[in-house]
Design an enzyme around this catalytic site. Structure first.
Site, PDB file in Angstrom:
ATOM      1  N   SER A  47       0.840  -1.196   0.000  1.00 49.74           N
ATOM      2  CA  SER A  47       0.000   0.000   0.000  1.00 49.74           C
ATOM      3  C   SER A  47       0.874   1.244   0.000  1.00 49.74           C
ATOM      4  O   SER A  47       1.998   1.230   0.527  1.00 49.74           O
ATOM      5  CB  SER A  47      -0.893   0.021   1.251  1.00 49.74           C
ATOM      6  OG  SER A  47      -1.552   1.276   1.389  1.00 49.74           O
ATOM      7  N   TYR A  74      -1.032  -0.428  10.261  1.00 50.82           N
ATOM      8  CA  TYR A  74      -1.194  -0.786   8.853  1.00 50.82           C
ATOM      9  C   TYR A  74       0.037  -0.362   8.053  1.00 50.82           C
ATOM     10  O   TYR A  74       0.587  -1.137   7.263  1.00 50.82           O
ATOM     11  CB  TYR A  74      -2.443  -0.114   8.303  1.00 50.82           C
ATOM     12  CG  TYR A  74      -2.816  -0.518   6.893  1.00 50.82           C
ATOM     13  CD1 TYR A  74      -3.495  -1.707   6.651  1.00 50.82           C
ATOM     14  CD2 TYR A  74      -2.521   0.301   5.814  1.00 50.82           C
ATOM     15  CE1 TYR A  74      -3.853  -2.075   5.364  1.00 50.82           C
ATOM     16  CE2 TYR A  74      -2.871  -0.056   4.524  1.00 50.82           C
ATOM     17  CZ  TYR A  74      -3.535  -1.238   4.304  1.00 50.82           C
ATOM     18  OH  TYR A  74      -3.878  -1.603   3.027  1.00 50.82           O
ATOM     19  N   LYS A  84       2.712  -2.848   6.027  1.00 54.40           N
ATOM     20  CA  LYS A  84       2.936  -2.786   4.583  1.00 54.40           C
ATOM     21  C   LYS A  84       4.372  -2.401   4.245  1.00 54.40           C
ATOM     22  O   LYS A  84       4.969  -2.938   3.297  1.00 54.40           O
ATOM     23  CB  LYS A  84       1.944  -1.803   3.950  1.00 54.40           C
ATOM     24  CG  LYS A  84       0.486  -2.249   4.055  1.00 54.40           C
ATOM     25  CD  LYS A  84       0.238  -3.591   3.385  1.00 54.40           C
ATOM     26  CE  LYS A  84      -1.238  -3.931   3.311  1.00 54.40           C
ATOM     27  NZ  LYS A  84      -1.490  -5.220   2.616  1.00 54.40           N
TER      28      LYS A  84
END
Length: 241
Positions: free
Chosen positions: A133, A146, A150
């Site tokens: 991402s 998150y 990633k």
């Protein structure tokens, strides 16, 4: 029928990017082995692709290894399983951290490890695509775990490419911008949050799951035979401006 005679394991295949990728690769001739936690999603996907399905909670390491063993030796692996818990650094919980890192990073490493072991035992060759991402490249509010997961997977992708290249296995990462899936809707449904993000995209839109699926297909294909260890932004120009 670009992938006729090829087989692909797709994690997180029940919904979102994973499902779109399964549908696209099946349409291009691949045998799809779909791994997802929700059996009903797998059942409906199997009706569309005719492929195999494996229900597993990849956050449990033993379950992830068992799922990969059931999948068997395939030509490609797409690590698409992902989740998010919206917490700031000051609000971060152990449970939220464990959930996000367990699915987004740990399970991807386990699946890649088992895929690579099977490919090497079969004589080598194959491709892994890890879906990451742009959150690993820019700081977004409430995405601390998150982003860490990633960015960690992108670092691991480069190590995998180095270690697995001598076995003929290519490994790359695809870093999409906001992609309009159920997971993204939770984070970006507020116009006050999405509008400032949207104007930073020169193409004037967020990605659709099918956009990501087509780029995954590119990285899996022979057209990308010299691409390994790369992180490809699929961001509508976001990182360029």
């Amino acid at each position: 029928m670009q992938f006729q005679g090829k087989s692909v394991i797709i994690t997180g295949a029940g919904k979102g990017i994973g499902r779109a990728t399964a549908l696209l690769l099946a349409a291009r001739g691949a045998e799809v082995v779909a791994i997802s936690r929700t059996q009903s999603d797998l059942d409906s996907l199997a009706q569309q692709t005719g492929g195999r399905s494996i229900a597993a909670d990849l956050s449990v390491p033993a379950a992830a290894r068992e799922a990969m063993a059931r999948a068997g030796t395939c030509d490609f692996l797409v690590n698409c399983a992902g989740t998010n818990v919206l917490e700031s650094l000051l609000e971060m919980t152990d449970a939220g951290y464990g959930t996000v890192m367990g699915i987004n990073l740990h399970s991807a490493l386990i699946c890649a490890q088992e895929f690579a072991r099977a490919r090497i035992a079969a004589g080598g060759g194959g491709v892994i695509v890890n879906v990451t991402s742009i959150a690993g490249h820019r700081g977004f509010q409430d995405h601390v775990c998150y982003a860490a997961s990633k960015a960690g997977l992108e670092g691991a992708t480069r190590v995998m490419a180095k270690e697995l290249g001598p076995h003929g296995i290519r490994v790359s990462a695809l870093a999409p911008t906001v992609t309009m899936t159920e997971l993204a809707a939770e984070a970006w449904s507020d116009p006050a949050k999405s509008a400032p993000m949207m104007v930073r995209h020169p193409l004037g839109r967020f990605a659709e799951a099918e956009d990501v699926a087509r780029s995954i297909a590119l990285l899996l294909s022979d057209d990308a035979a010299m691409i390994t260890g790369a992180v490809l932004p699929l961001d509508g120009g976001f990182l360029a401006v």
